[in-house]
Design an enzyme around this catalytic site. Structure first.
Site, PDB file in Angstrom:
ATOM      1  N   TRP A 103      -3.814  -2.308  -2.712  1.00 29.31           N
ATOM      2  CA  TRP A 103      -2.660  -2.395  -1.816  1.00 29.31           C
ATOM      3  C   TRP A 103      -1.923  -1.076  -1.750  1.00 29.31           C
ATOM      4  O   TRP A 103      -1.514  -0.639  -0.670  1.00 29.31           O
ATOM      5  CB  TRP A 103      -1.757  -3.564  -2.202  1.00 29.31           C
ATOM      6  CG  TRP A 103      -2.487  -4.850  -1.970  1.00 29.31           C
ATOM      7  CD1 TRP A 103      -2.931  -5.731  -2.907  1.00 29.31           C
ATOM      8  CD2 TRP A 103      -2.953  -5.373  -0.708  1.00 29.31           C
ATOM      9  NE1 TRP A 103      -3.623  -6.752  -2.310  1.00 29.31           N
ATOM     10  CE2 TRP A 103      -3.660  -6.566  -0.969  1.00 29.31           C
ATOM     11  CE3 TRP A 103      -2.839  -4.929   0.621  1.00 29.31           C
ATOM     12  CZ2 TRP A 103      -4.236  -7.336   0.048  1.00 29.31           C
ATOM     13  CZ3 TRP A 103      -3.426  -5.698   1.630  1.00 29.31           C
ATOM     14  CH2 TRP A 103      -4.107  -6.870   1.342  1.00 29.31           C
ATOM     15  N   ASP A 171       6.593  -2.238  -2.683  1.00 32.87           N
ATOM     16  CA  ASP A 171       5.856  -3.355  -2.090  1.00 32.87           C
ATOM     17  C   ASP A 171       5.861  -4.466  -3.139  1.00 32.87           C
ATOM     18  O   ASP A 171       5.151  -4.401  -4.138  1.00 32.87           O
ATOM     19  CB  ASP A 171       4.419  -2.925  -1.751  1.00 32.87           C
ATOM     20  CG  ASP A 171       3.561  -4.100  -1.275  1.00 32.87           C
ATOM     21  OD1 ASP A 171       4.076  -5.231  -1.203  1.00 32.87           O
ATOM     22  OD2 ASP A 171       2.367  -3.877  -0.980  1.00 32.87           O
ATOM     23  N   LYS A 195       3.296 -15.368  -0.208  1.00 32.23           N
ATOM     24  CA  LYS A 195       2.915 -15.634  -1.597  1.00 32.23           C
ATOM     25  C   LYS A 195       3.993 -16.474  -2.280  1.00 32.23           C
ATOM     26  O   LYS A 195       3.760 -17.620  -2.616  1.00 32.23           O
ATOM     27  CB  LYS A 195       2.647 -14.338  -2.346  1.00 32.23           C
ATOM     28  CG  LYS A 195       1.357 -13.707  -1.816  1.00 32.23           C
ATOM     29  CD  LYS A 195       1.420 -12.219  -1.791  1.00 32.23           C
ATOM     30  CE  LYS A 195       0.413 -11.591  -0.873  1.00 32.23           C
ATOM     31  NZ  LYS A 195      -0.965 -12.002  -1.044  1.00 32.23           N
TER      32      LYS A 195
HETATM   33  C1  LIG Z   1       0.667  -6.407  -2.758  1.00 35.05           C
HETATM   34  C2  LIG Z   1       0.319  -6.691  -1.330  1.00 35.05           C
HETATM   35  N1  LIG Z   1       0.761  -5.876  -0.372  1.00 35.05           N
HETATM   36  C3  LIG Z   1       0.482  -6.086   0.919  1.00 35.05           C
HETATM   37  C4  LIG Z   1      -0.276  -7.156   1.322  1.00 35.05           C
HETATM   38  C5  LIG Z   1      -0.590  -7.334   2.780  1.00 35.05           C
HETATM   39  O1  LIG Z   1       0.163  -8.379   3.301  1.00 35.05           O
HETATM   40  P1  LIG Z   1      -0.001  -8.899   4.791  1.00 35.05           P
HETATM   41  O2  LIG Z   1      -1.272  -9.651   4.836  1.00 35.05           O
HETATM   42  O3  LIG Z   1       1.232  -9.744   5.008  1.00 35.05           O
HETATM   43  O4  LIG Z   1      -0.010  -7.722   5.696  1.00 35.05           O
HETATM   44  C6  LIG Z   1      -0.757  -8.042   0.375  1.00 35.05           C
HETATM   45  C7  LIG Z   1      -1.573  -9.204   0.806  1.00 35.05           C
HETATM   46  O5  LIG Z   1      -2.224  -9.883   0.086  1.00 35.05           O
HETATM   47  C8  LIG Z   1      -0.458  -7.806  -0.990  1.00 35.05           C
HETATM   48  O6  LIG Z   1      -0.914  -8.628  -1.938  1.00 35.05           O
END
Ligand SMILES: Cc1ncc(COP(=O)(O)O)c(C=O)c1O
Length: 360
Positions: A103, A171, A195
């Site tokens: 991520w 994040d 989540k």
């Molecule tokens: C830590 C983290 N950041 C970003 C995301 C991306 O999220 P989205 O699917 O809402 O764009 C995720 C998705 O699993 C994640 O676990």
């Protein structure tokens, strides 16, 4: 109604049952309107109250002062990977990132794509992203330091956030609202809702008011934090259903659970049950290093991929859903967010013990 299972999905993920029941209960007639919450105007007094309640609950739970805006922005956490550097990277100054896994990497890629001066100041790539880096130097000139508070795929988490002299950007998608923390060093926090707090499709964005001054005037309207801050997330039609569910989940967290200190205790207890069992098993091997272990996402391996597939298939049959690891790393993973209760973790451990007896 079919039987509900224990849900270990990584996101979209388990939501509290009382919240789902309330959604069902009031779905056809939301607060005497004779319409559902997804049929009423986003400018109605009923929806306005929902939105403001969600903002206030977020502020109360995180103990945010008046110097923070709480925004709901469509596009999930992935859009924030681009909006953060577009809005907050200062001209001529580097934007610092810690590369802790998949991520963080996506956040770095987007910032580079739009041509920002990105510096990756630490990475845990040397040991396959199994830990959170602790040794790094942040340029005092940096626009911000971006961290990923919990790496959902590798199952690593910051226990203490780094202390630096530039604004932190976090994040927090996969551990948002799972524990209390001091928000003041953060210039911006974002979390995909799917989540710990609601359905997918939007991010909760918390921005400190001094950061708003950085937003360049020439960005497209929907990509500027100022648009959302000035219009209380109502410049265009927001993701009404997502915001409505977030408000109910936060109400559950405040009123039924008792807030972030209480949920942190429960989350620690759940994670301890699972890690203690795995550590003594000699059969299930956690992949994250002990000091960086996440208490939200717990990846583990068995002795072969074949056995892992069998484990996941039999667990699913036994009513334990979502235990397959992320497709990029394989293996198994139990995500135990706020709404996955201690009973679910105990049932999982007892299934794991039986499976080991049979296959070990
Ligand atoms: C830590 C983290 N950041 C970003 C995301 C991306 O999220 P989205 O699917 O809402 O764009 C995720 C998705 O699993 C994640 O676990």
């Amino acid at each position: 109604m079919g039987k509900r299972v224990h849900n270990f999905n990584a996101g979209p993920a388990a939501l509290p049952l009382p919240v789902l029941e309330q959604i069902r209960e009031e779905f056809l007639d939301f607060q005497g309107t004779g319409m559902s919450v997804i049929e009423i105007s986003h400018r109605s007094k009923q929806f306005d109250a929902v939105l403001n309640e969600a903002v206030q609950r977020t502020k109360r739970l995180l103990k945010l002062g008046d110097d923070f805006h709480v925004l709901f922005i469509q596009g999930g956490a992935s859009l924030q990977f681009a909006m953060v550097p577009m809005n907050l990277a200062l001209d001529g100054k580097p934007a610092d990132y810690i590369h802790s896994g998949n991520w963080a990497n996506n956040a770095i890629k987007e910032a580079k794509l739009i041509g920002k001066n990105v510096r990756v100041i630490a990475t845990s790539e040397d040991r396959n992203f199994s830990y959170m880096p602790t040794e790094f130097q942040v340029d005092k000139d940096a626009s911000y330091l971006h961290i990923t508070s919990n790496e959902t795929i590798r199952g690593t988490q910051w226990t203490q956030f780094p202390k630096v002299h530039v604004p932190l950007v976090g994040d927090m998608s996969s551990d948002f609202m799972s524990r209390p923390f001091d928000a003041r060093p953060f210039g911006l926090i974002y979390a995909g809702a799917q989540k710990n707090v609601g359905p997918s499709g939007s991010a909760v964005v918390i921005i400190r008011k001094d950061m708003i001054e950085r937003v360049p005037a020439n960005l497209p309207t929907m990509l500027k934090y100022t648009t959302f801050a000035e219009k209380n997330s109502l410049y265009n039609t927001p993701a009404c259903f997502v915001i409505y569910v977030i408000n109910l989940v936060l109400k559950w967290l405040e009123e039924k659970i008792g807030g972030l200190e209480a949920i942190e205790r429960i989350n620690c207890e759940k994670a301890k049950i699972l890690y203690d069992f795995m550590d003594q098993s000699g059969f299930y091997r956690g992949t994250a290093e002990k000091e960086s272990r996440s208490f939200m996402n717990i990846p583990f391996r068995l002795s072969s991929e074949e056995l892992e597939s069998k484990f996941v298939a039999e667990a699913t049959k036994a009513g334990l859903a979502g235990l397959k690891g992320h497709r990029s790393v394989g293996g198994c993973r139990a995500s135990i967010y706020n709404a996955t209760g201690i009973d679910a973790v105990k049932d999982l451990v007892s299934f794991m013990a039986d499976f080991q007896k049979k296959e070990g």
